[in-house]
Design a protein around this motif. Structure first.
Motif, PDB file in Angstrom:
ATOM      1  N   ARG A   1       0.610   0.629 -11.682  1.00  0.00           N
ATOM      2  CA  ARG A   1      -0.291   0.747 -10.532  1.00  0.00           C
ATOM      3  C   ARG A   1      -1.379  -0.343 -10.570  1.00  0.00           C
ATOM      4  NH1 ARG A   1      -4.696   0.852  -7.433  1.00  0.00           N
ATOM      5  NH2 ARG A   1      -4.654   2.519  -5.910  1.00  0.00           N
TER       6      ARG A   1
ATOM      7  N   GLN B   1      -6.442  -8.439  -9.421  1.00  0.00           N
ATOM      8  CA  GLN B   1      -6.409  -9.298  -8.229  1.00  0.00           C
ATOM      9  C   GLN B   1      -7.240 -10.561  -8.448  1.00  0.00           C
ATOM     10  OE1 GLN B   1      -6.733  -7.569  -4.281  1.00  0.00           O
ATOM     11  NE2 GLN B   1      -6.617  -5.501  -5.115  1.00  0.00           N
TER      12      GLN B   1
ATOM     13  N   THR C   1     -12.217  -6.579  -1.362  1.00  0.00           N
ATOM     14  CA  THR C   1     -12.611  -5.161  -1.386  1.00  0.00           C
ATOM     15  C   THR C   1     -12.590  -4.568   0.017  1.00  0.00           C
ATOM     16  OG1 THR C   1     -13.954  -5.480  -3.351  1.00  0.00           O
ATOM     17  CG2 THR C   1     -14.461  -3.549  -2.011  1.00  0.00           C
ATOM     18  N   ASP C   2     -11.931  -3.432   0.144  1.00  0.00           N
ATOM     19  CA  ASP C   2     -11.879  -2.731   1.422  1.00  0.00           C
ATOM     20  C   ASP C   2     -12.388  -1.305   1.185  1.00  0.00           C
ATOM     21  OD1 ASP C   2     -11.141  -1.298   3.700  1.00  0.00           O
ATOM     22  OD2 ASP C   2      -9.474  -2.658   4.109  1.00  0.00           O
TER      23      ASP C   2
ATOM     24  N   GLU D   1     -10.553   2.287   0.064  1.00  0.00           N
ATOM     25  CA  GLU D   1     -10.877   2.947  -1.213  1.00  0.00           C
ATOM     26  C   GLU D   1     -11.262   4.415  -0.986  1.00  0.00           C
ATOM     27  OE1 GLU D   1     -13.517   0.818  -3.822  1.00  0.00           O
ATOM     28  OE2 GLU D   1     -12.451  -1.081  -3.538  1.00  0.00           O
TER      29      GLU D   1
ATOM     30  N   LYS E   1      -2.918 -10.644   0.389  1.00  0.00           N
ATOM     31  CA  LYS E   1      -4.203 -10.952   1.014  1.00  0.00           C
ATOM     32  C   LYS E   1      -4.406 -12.465   1.112  1.00  0.00           C
ATOM     33  CE  LYS E   1      -6.490  -6.654  -0.012  1.00  0.00           C
ATOM     34  NZ  LYS E   1      -7.494  -5.904  -0.746  1.00  0.00           N
TER      35      LYS E   1
ATOM     36  N   ASN F   1      -7.497  -2.540 -10.842  1.00  0.00           N
ATOM     37  CA  ASN F   1      -6.584  -3.204  -9.909  1.00  0.00           C
ATOM     38  C   ASN F   1      -7.284  -4.440  -9.311  1.00  0.00           C
ATOM     39  OD1 ASN F   1      -5.719  -3.649  -6.954  1.00  0.00           O
ATOM     40  ND2 ASN F   1      -4.016  -2.445  -7.767  1.00  0.00           N
ATOM     41  N   LYS F   2      -8.560  -4.284  -8.994  1.00  0.00           N
ATOM     42  CA  LYS F   2      -9.288  -5.423  -8.419  1.00  0.00           C
ATOM     43  C   LYS F   2      -9.485  -6.524  -9.464  1.00  0.00           C
ATOM     44  CE  LYS F   2     -12.672  -2.969  -6.317  1.00  0.00           C
ATOM     45  NZ  LYS F   2     -13.814  -2.753  -5.380  1.00  0.00           N
TER      46      LYS F   2
ATOM     47  N   ARG G   1       0.841  -1.214   0.000  1.00  0.00           N
ATOM     48  CA  ARG G   1       0.000   0.000   0.000  1.00  0.00           C
ATOM     49  C   ARG G   1       0.866   1.249   0.000  1.00  0.00           C
ATOM     50  NH1 ARG G   1      -4.635  -2.171   4.099  1.00  0.00           N
ATOM     51  NH2 ARG G   1      -6.023  -3.036   2.502  1.00  0.00           N
TER      52      ARG G   1
ATOM     53  N   MET H   1      -8.897   1.723  -9.393  1.00  0.00           N
ATOM     54  CA  MET H   1      -9.124   0.705  -8.365  1.00  0.00           C
ATOM     55  C   MET H   1      -9.927  -0.485  -8.897  1.00  0.00           C
ATOM     56  SD  MET H   1      -9.246   2.728  -4.744  1.00  0.00           S
ATOM     57  CE  MET H   1     -10.677   3.711  -5.112  1.00  0.00           C
TER      58      MET H   1
ATOM     59  N   VAL I   1      -0.910  -7.208  -4.259  1.00  0.00           N
ATOM     60  CA  VAL I   1      -1.944  -7.019  -3.237  1.00  0.00           C
ATOM     61  C   VAL I   1      -2.657  -8.354  -3.007  1.00  0.00           C
ATOM     62  CG1 VAL I   1      -4.032  -5.764  -2.610  1.00  0.00           C
ATOM     63  CG2 VAL I   1      -2.304  -4.629  -4.001  1.00  0.00           C
TER      64      VAL I   1
HETATM   65  O1  LIG Z   1      -5.290  -1.747  -0.551  1.00  0.00           O
HETATM   66  C1  LIG Z   1      -5.962  -2.729  -0.862  1.00  0.00           C
HETATM   67  O2  LIG Z   1      -6.416  -3.529  -0.021  1.00  0.00           O
HETATM   68  C2  LIG Z   1      -6.246  -3.006  -2.261  1.00  0.00           C
HETATM   69  O3  LIG Z   1      -6.803  -4.028  -2.569  1.00  0.00           O
HETATM   70  C3  LIG Z   1      -5.921  -1.982  -3.295  1.00  0.00           C
HETATM   71  C4  LIG Z   1      -7.152  -1.159  -3.654  1.00  0.00           C
HETATM   72  C5  LIG Z   1      -6.652  -0.051  -4.624  1.00  0.00           C
HETATM   73  O4  LIG Z   1      -6.678  -0.262  -5.835  1.00  0.00           O
HETATM   74  O5  LIG Z   1      -6.202   0.975  -4.116  1.00  0.00           O
HETATM   75  C6  LIG Z   1      -8.127  -2.035  -4.343  1.00  0.00           C
HETATM   76  C7  LIG Z   1      -9.158  -2.613  -3.684  1.00  0.00           C
HETATM   77  C8  LIG Z   1      -9.478  -2.335  -2.281  1.00  0.00           C
HETATM   78  O6  LIG Z   1     -10.851  -2.271  -2.083  1.00  0.00           O
HETATM   79  C9  LIG Z   1      -8.777  -1.137  -1.788  1.00  0.00           C
HETATM   80  C10 LIG Z   1      -7.749  -0.568  -2.447  1.00  0.00           C
END
Ligand SMILES: O=C(O)C(=O)C[C@]1(C(=O)O)C=C[C@@H](O)C=C1
Length: 357
Positions: A244, A345, A280-281, A285, A255, A341-342, A86, A338, A251
């Motif tokens: 990015r 993931q 997802t957090d 976000e 996790k 990015n997901k 992060r 984001m 990530v």
């Molecule tokens: O930091 C995380 O936990 C991530 O998974 C990265 C990220 C992001 O792209 O910034 C993507 C999904 C999460 O919901 C939150 C942030």
């Protein structure tokens, strides 16, 4: 505004520190008998001449270099790894926002994105090199029938590929089919990611997102004839965005390791929805969106006032015009960076348990 001052040197040493942590983590992870992939992918630690541990990278990656690491005695928790990742995402925000601001100085210059909008010589690196007789080539063999942006990106990847940029697992080429042989000897990397990571490259989606959503959000319509400058900054933006977004692999790995049992169950079921919920957090976000909005506001203003002889200590930056709409940057992160990015993931997790081929 509470944004830390940029210091390239300290960024660099932090980056090196993070890489070392990742190397240590990789060592403890992949050399663990339960997790190590069979045979050649294993990372081995031996003692170097100076008494430091030498991390020998997996031998299924081209050999050549060794990576120094401290002995793998410490327990680097997954939480630390996710935190480090992060931190890296936060630093990348600076690169992305500055690149967007730089590109935004120029008008949209639509010609840059149209095939043959700007007549270019055939790219020497095209997978089907123009000979003057192929449909890709205008009479005389001078036109590549690709856009200036594609041409420059391909040429840039040719040069960077020669110095082995794309052998690094954090780099993803836009033209993977055309990569040159590196001129530098091969480099090895600790195998932090599962083998499937090498197959995940969503740059074609990133390119289309950039053209459809990023460019219109950061540039004014019209043509100012700065085609080369516009394309050059596009390349920098695209590379920063790609890095990015593909960081999602790291990530996801962090996790997965932190909650292995839970993730393993959903990966085995190939349940995309459950995985999406797990990774997802929402609060992170929200923090990201808020932070990039503030950074865009601050960096855009600094750029606008830099060098101004009228600026005095009393001048409030808050009155200066912003070079980039902070809202647009926040929206870009929320709606595109984001989510993509997901998606990376998810793509990684779905194949996380695949045996190495
Ligand atoms: O930091 C995380 O936990 C991530 O998974 C990265 C990220 C992001 O792209 O910034 C993507 C999904 C999460 O919901 C939150 C942030």
């Amino acid at each position: 505004m509470n944004v830390p001052a940029l210091s390239p040197l300290s960024d660099l040493s932090q980056e090196v520190q993070l890489r070392r942590e990742a190397a240590k983590k990789a060592l403890s992870h992949w050399s663990h008998p339960r997790l190590a992939p069979p045979g050649p992918s294993r990372v081995r630690a031996t003692e170097g001449a100076d008494g430091q541990a030498v991390l020998e990278a997996p031998v299924n990656i081209p050999s050549g270099a060794q990576i120094l690491a401290t002995p793998p005695a410490e327990d680097f928790s997954s939480a630390l790894l996710l935190d480090s990742i992060r931190q890296s995402l936060i630093r990348q925000e600076d690169t992305i926002i500055y690149s967007l601001i730089e590109r935004g100085q120029f008008q949209r210059n639509d010609w840059v994105y149209q095939a043959d909008g700007v007549a270019m010589p055939a790219s020497r690196s095209a997978s089907q090199p123009s000979t003057g007789s192929t449909p890709d080539t205008a009479p005389g063999g001078t036109s590549a029938k690709c856009s200036l942006l594609e041409w420059l990106l391909r040429e840039t990847e040719q040069v960077h590929g020669r110095i082995r940029r794309y052998t690094s697992p954090i780099e993803h080429p836009f033209f993977p089919e055309d990569l040159p042989m590196p001129v530098l000897p091969s480099m090895t990397y600790p195998q932090v990611l599962a083998p499937c990571a090498a197959d995940i490259n969503i740059n074609s989606r990133i390119m289309s997102m950039y053209l459809r959503h990023v460019l219109p959000a950061i540039t004014r319509p019209g043509t100012d004839n700065n085609f080369g400058s516009a394309a050059m900054h596009d390349v920098l933006c695209l590379q920063a965005l790609s890095q990015r977004i593909h960081y999602g692999k790291y990530v996801a790995e962090a996790k997965f390791q932190a909650k292995e049992e839970v993730y393993r169950r959903e990966v085995e079921r190939q349940d995309v929805e459950a995985l999406m919920d797990l990774l997802t957090d929402v609060s992170v976000e929200q923090q990201v969106v808020e932070r990039v909005r503030r950074k865009a506001e601050q960096y855009g203003r600094d750029a606008a006032t830099a060098g101004s002889t009228e600026a005095s200590a009393d001048d409030s930056d808050a009155d200066a015009p912003c070079k980039i709409a902070p809202e647009a940057v926040a929206e870009l992160y929320a709606s595109w960076l984001m989510p993509l990015n997901k998606d990376v993931q998810i793509a990684y997790l779905l194949r996380r348990l695949d045996p190495p081929s």
